[in-house]
Design a protein around this motif. Sequence first.
Motif, PDB file in Angstrom:
ATOM      1  N   ALA A 110       0.872  -1.277  -0.094  1.00 23.94           N
ATOM      2  CA  ALA A 110      -0.103  -0.025  -0.010  1.00 23.94           C
ATOM      3  C   ALA A 110       0.772   1.099   0.154  1.00 23.94           C
ATOM      4  O   ALA A 110       0.425   2.444  -0.546  1.00 23.94           O
ATOM      5  N   HIS A 146       3.683   1.516  -1.485  1.00 22.51           N
ATOM      6  CA  HIS A 146       3.992   1.755  -2.956  1.00 22.51           C
ATOM      7  C   HIS A 146       2.962   2.573  -3.693  1.00 22.51           C
ATOM      8  O   HIS A 146       3.275   3.589  -4.518  1.00 22.51           O
ATOM      9  N   ARG A 147       1.729   2.059  -3.428  1.00 24.81           N
ATOM     10  CA  ARG A 147       0.677   2.498  -4.305  1.00 24.81           C
ATOM     11  C   ARG A 147       0.677   4.082  -3.996  1.00 24.81           C
ATOM     12  O   ARG A 147       0.578   5.027  -4.880  1.00 24.81           O
ATOM     13  N   ARG A 148       0.721   4.426  -2.552  1.00 21.62           N
ATOM     14  CA  ARG A 148       0.501   5.698  -2.093  1.00 21.62           C
ATOM     15  C   ARG A 148       1.612   6.602  -2.622  1.00 21.62           C
ATOM     16  O   ARG A 148       1.280   7.817  -3.322  1.00 21.62           O
ATOM     17  N   ALA A 193      -6.315   3.893 -12.613  1.00 17.39           N
ATOM     18  CA  ALA A 193      -5.287   4.137 -11.803  1.00 17.39           C
ATOM     19  C   ALA A 193      -3.969   4.899 -12.633  1.00 17.39           C
ATOM     20  O   ALA A 193      -3.303   5.775 -12.210  1.00 17.39           O
ATOM     21  N   LEU A 241       0.079  -5.665  -6.671  1.00 19.32           N
ATOM     22  CA  LEU A 241       0.476  -4.104  -6.981  1.00 19.32           C
ATOM     23  C   LEU A 241       0.549  -3.988  -8.247  1.00 19.32           C
ATOM     24  O   LEU A 241       0.184  -2.787  -8.960  1.00 19.32           O
ATOM     25  N   LEU A 281       3.099   6.086  -5.531  1.00 17.75           N
ATOM     26  CA  LEU A 281       3.110   6.621  -6.813  1.00 17.75           C
ATOM     27  C   LEU A 281       1.998   7.648  -6.995  1.00 17.75           C
ATOM     28  O   LEU A 281       2.318   8.506  -8.098  1.00 17.75           O
ATOM     29  N   ASP A 282       0.995   7.380  -6.486  1.00 21.87           N
ATOM     30  CA  ASP A 282       0.002   8.628  -6.533  1.00 21.87           C
ATOM     31  C   ASP A 282       0.484  10.008  -6.161  1.00 21.87           C
ATOM     32  O   ASP A 282       0.309  10.921  -6.891  1.00 21.87           O
ATOM     33  N   GLU A 291      -2.853  -3.574  -9.541  1.00 15.54           N
ATOM     34  CA  GLU A 291      -3.478  -2.027  -9.213  1.00 15.54           C
ATOM     35  C   GLU A 291      -2.840  -1.008  -9.918  1.00 15.54           C
ATOM     36  O   GLU A 291      -3.660  -0.186 -10.408  1.00 15.54           O
ATOM     37  N   ALA A 292      -1.553  -1.113  -9.876  1.00 14.89           N
ATOM     38  CA  ALA A 292      -0.849   0.275 -10.466  1.00 14.89           C
ATOM     39  C   ALA A 292      -1.090   0.240 -11.918  1.00 14.89           C
ATOM     40  O   ALA A 292      -1.172   1.296 -12.783  1.00 14.89           O
ATOM     41  N   ARG A 321      -2.982   8.845 -12.736  1.00 12.66           N
ATOM     42  CA  ARG A 321      -1.521   9.340 -12.481  1.00 12.66           C
ATOM     43  C   ARG A 321      -1.079  10.058 -13.718  1.00 12.66           C
ATOM     44  O   ARG A 321      -0.463  11.293 -13.425  1.00 12.66           O
TER      45      ARG A 321
END
Length: 513
Positions: A333, A335-337, A408, A399, A339-340, A402-403, A412
């Motif tokens: 999570a 990593h996701r945050r 998503a 991940l 990237l955003d 999701e990415a 971005r």
Amino acid sequence: MADIVLISPRFEVSFWGLEHAVPVLGRRAAMPPASLALLAALTPPGHAVTLVDENVEAVDYDRCAAADIVGLTGMSVQRGRMRAILGELRRRGAFTVVGGPWVTVDEDAFGPLADVVFVGEAEATWPLFLAEWAEGRHQRRYEQAERTDMTAVPAPRLDLLRMRDYAFGSLQVSRGCPFTCEFCDIIVTFGRRPRLKTPAQILAELDGLLAAGVRFAFVVDDNLIGDRRAVRPVLRAVADWQAARGHRLPLMTEASLDLAEDPDLMRLMLEAGIAAVFVGVESPNEASLRETKKLQNLRGDLPARVRAIQDAGLEVFCGMILGFDHDDAAIFAAHRRFLDEARVAVAMIGMLSAIPKTPLHARLAREGRLDPADPEGHGTNVVPLRMGREELRDGYRRLMAEAYAPAAFLARLDSLYLEGGFATAPARRRLPPWRRLPADAALFAQATLVLARLLRRVPEPALRREYARRCWRVARARRDPFLLLAYAVRCAMHHHFRLLARGLASGPVVNSI
Ligand code: B12
Ligand code: SF4
């Protein structure tokens, strides 16, 4: 003298191989094998050299069997294919030599299948071997005592490659990086003192790329700014070269994150035509960065530093790694945050893998945490500390999915290109309209073609509409054909990453080092 065939083996599908995107760009492979074109240039006159890139043409084994010397290059992901080709060549009695990134770190990878092995750089050892071979007294293993003097490296023989088959050209300015990342094989192979070519060498190579029809080139240095003082004169010369040619050859490169603190250097890079940089961010987890000795990434807020580079006009692509010793289940999570927050659309995400000869490999061997065979397909030779192996692999799969889910990724991308008002290629924008207009028309036509090809390949009507709608929005809001083409190419790249993530979700995860 010798009849020499040099081969770069076929790749499996990989993140940067862009296999699903290159047909959309109207090409057959991402980039030409630079080592082969350079080895050809290093070959003394009198020998005949043929270059074969199996990514764009099949290997003709009868032709190889008739040659005096057959050379193979290859990186980690090509090692299986290298072995297969060497086996076939052995059956036909060919004399074989191997070099390149994989055999450099795993010298015994091919055992008796290879007659001669080259470890590391070969500017001195390749001509030495050819001279000794001619006298019938070549050695089994070659490794240079001194690192290559980059100011004496010749321009690659692009004339021996089918350059029209490639999406991008390549150019190397320097080798070596001053940093100390524990997992990195670059500093093992090329050392920590950056060595640069001269401005004159670089300009000659740029002329060669333009003459070969290249319209976008990757400066393949692992860290272009490893020696900031030395790279400035090169960038100034490239900036003048670009200005005299109407900025016709946009570039991208790799740089360390400390670039964010040098606005003057970023301005110079932009003047030199660099539009994007790949940055090894690796992890949003400070403890993991400290553990892996990526100390240059610990000097402040990570998303803010990435944004500083973007705000200067350079798009940022990131390298991200999961599975450091300090990573637990919360890392995915995080990593996701990151990237955003950092507005990074294109991130190469991988699991920590230990490349032989690196300090990481030595440490994990000591700790009994290496599993080179990985029989259960966990996708890495590293046994993680704070997670189970399945947990890491499945978190990585999730991940990636999701990415690279369309919503998503495109969110971005838009937060940079639309809401962020991202502006690159400032020198191009300053050209007088009469010089810009023909180039702008060509860029617009290219963008339309890329989008049209992409729409033909995407089976889902909803996603086709989404790509078209977003490109149209960028065209209207930004009114810059350079940005529009960049955006359309990102959509094509997304098509590749999405299929890659889908393959990972349903199939095996292979070790990507
Ligand atoms: C450009 C580049 C790419 C390009 C182009 C690759 C290509 N088609 O050739 C792209 C972006 C496509 C790419 C992709 C990937 N790459 Co890459 N790439 C590089 C990079 C930055 C530069 C390579 C280069 O052009 N060097 C310039 C040439 C002149 O140098 P060279 O290849 O080292 O050759 C010299 C010597 O090795 C020797 N030599 C080489 N071959 C031979 C053969 C013989 C017979 C002899 C005598 C000598 C010899 O002579 C040359 C002159 O000294 C290197 C890092 C690096 N600095 O090497 C990573 C690197 C090779 N890539 C790497 C990886 C892992 C990948 C990916 C798997 C990443 C991913 N997960 O997607 C993908 C997959 C490959 C693919 N499908 O293309 C790793 C390989 C690790 C290893 N030790 O094997 C490296 C080392 C980076 C790293 N440390 O992570 N890559
Ligand atoms: S910054 Fe990049 S090239 Fe330099 S040591 Fe770290 S991983 Fe290697």
